[in-house]
Write a protein that holds these residues in place. Sequence first.
Motif, PDB file in Angstrom:
ATOM      1  N   VAL A  76      15.331  41.390  -6.839  1.00 52.08           N
ATOM      2  CA  VAL A  76      16.129  42.603  -6.700  1.00 52.08           C
ATOM      3  C   VAL A  76      15.174  43.780  -6.867  1.00 52.08           C
ATOM      4  O   VAL A  76      14.410  43.818  -7.825  1.00 52.08           O
ATOM      5  N   SER A  79      17.696  49.137   2.467  1.00 60.02           N
ATOM      6  CA  SER A  79      18.863  48.300   2.163  1.00 60.02           C
ATOM      7  C   SER A  79      19.184  47.342   3.311  1.00 60.02           C
ATOM      8  O   SER A  79      19.730  46.251   3.086  1.00 60.02           O
ATOM      9  N   THR A 123      17.979  43.751   2.983  1.00 58.25           N
ATOM     10  CA  THR A 123      18.640  42.800   2.083  1.00 58.25           C
ATOM     11  C   THR A 123      19.038  41.584   2.906  1.00 58.25           C
ATOM     12  O   THR A 123      19.742  41.710   3.910  1.00 58.25           O
ATOM     13  N   ARG A 144      16.072  34.960  -1.776  1.00 57.74           N
ATOM     14  CA  ARG A 144      17.185  35.903  -1.682  1.00 57.74           C
ATOM     15  C   ARG A 144      16.700  37.259  -2.160  1.00 57.74           C
ATOM     16  O   ARG A 144      16.351  37.419  -3.325  1.00 57.74           O
ATOM     17  N   SER A 150      17.428  41.307  -2.569  1.00 60.58           N
ATOM     18  CA  SER A 150      18.442  42.372  -2.602  1.00 60.58           C
ATOM     19  C   SER A 150      17.753  43.694  -2.821  1.00 60.58           C
ATOM     20  O   SER A 150      16.966  43.834  -3.762  1.00 60.58           O
TER      21      SER A 150
END
Lengths: 112, 111
Positions: free
Chosen positions: A12, A83, A86, A108, A110
């Motif tokens: 993240v 963004s 993501t 993954r 983000s």
Amino acid sequence: DAGITQSPRHKVTETGTPVTLRCHQTENHRYMYWYRQDPGHGLRLIHYSYGVKDTDKGEVSDGYSVSRSKTEDFLLTLESATSSQTSVYFCAASRQSDQPQHFGDGTRLSIL
Amino acid sequence: ILNVEQSPQSLHVQEGDSTNFTCSFPSSNFYALHWYRWETAKSPEALFVMTLNGDEKKKGRISATLNTKEGYSYLYIKGSQPEDSATYLCAPVGTASKLTFGTGTRLQVTL
């Protein structure tokens, strides 16, 4: 198991920061690939490599760069994350371009 | 970028049913077609790579055929089992050996 490891598995981060994802393979595959997977889309090719220091763009390469300084490692860099980046990122490798690709477990990412 | 269509998008069958799905792709400049199986929470796993018109490949209860002249491939599963539940992806190979993946057929097999 084709010995493909992606790191990190989860990340993240904030918009505007640089991000590097790593793909490591132990099978001496010549070809390596980076894909992103988003809802409603198939796996989309970002960049691929056909040998050390030999890379080419895929379908969705804007905003991404790659490097391959040795056979076993293929790095994907987001210079300034947005963004829209993501996603879940998959690395794959194959011995030759006409042979099956072996995939890593995915990262993954983000971007907030 | 190749236009790849897979149908149906999803399929729900009972254990023991046989089923098939379709992958359509441009027939011009064909090089090869890959099929992958993708289970939830895992990574895609290669099933077949097919290159010749009329090619037929088999792996256990799963088989595939290829028609390069009309631009389609069928994937068949005989006697579906719950462990066959997955998304099945096809990917034709275009110029520069790049794969273009379809969005897949999601198969769910229930008891």
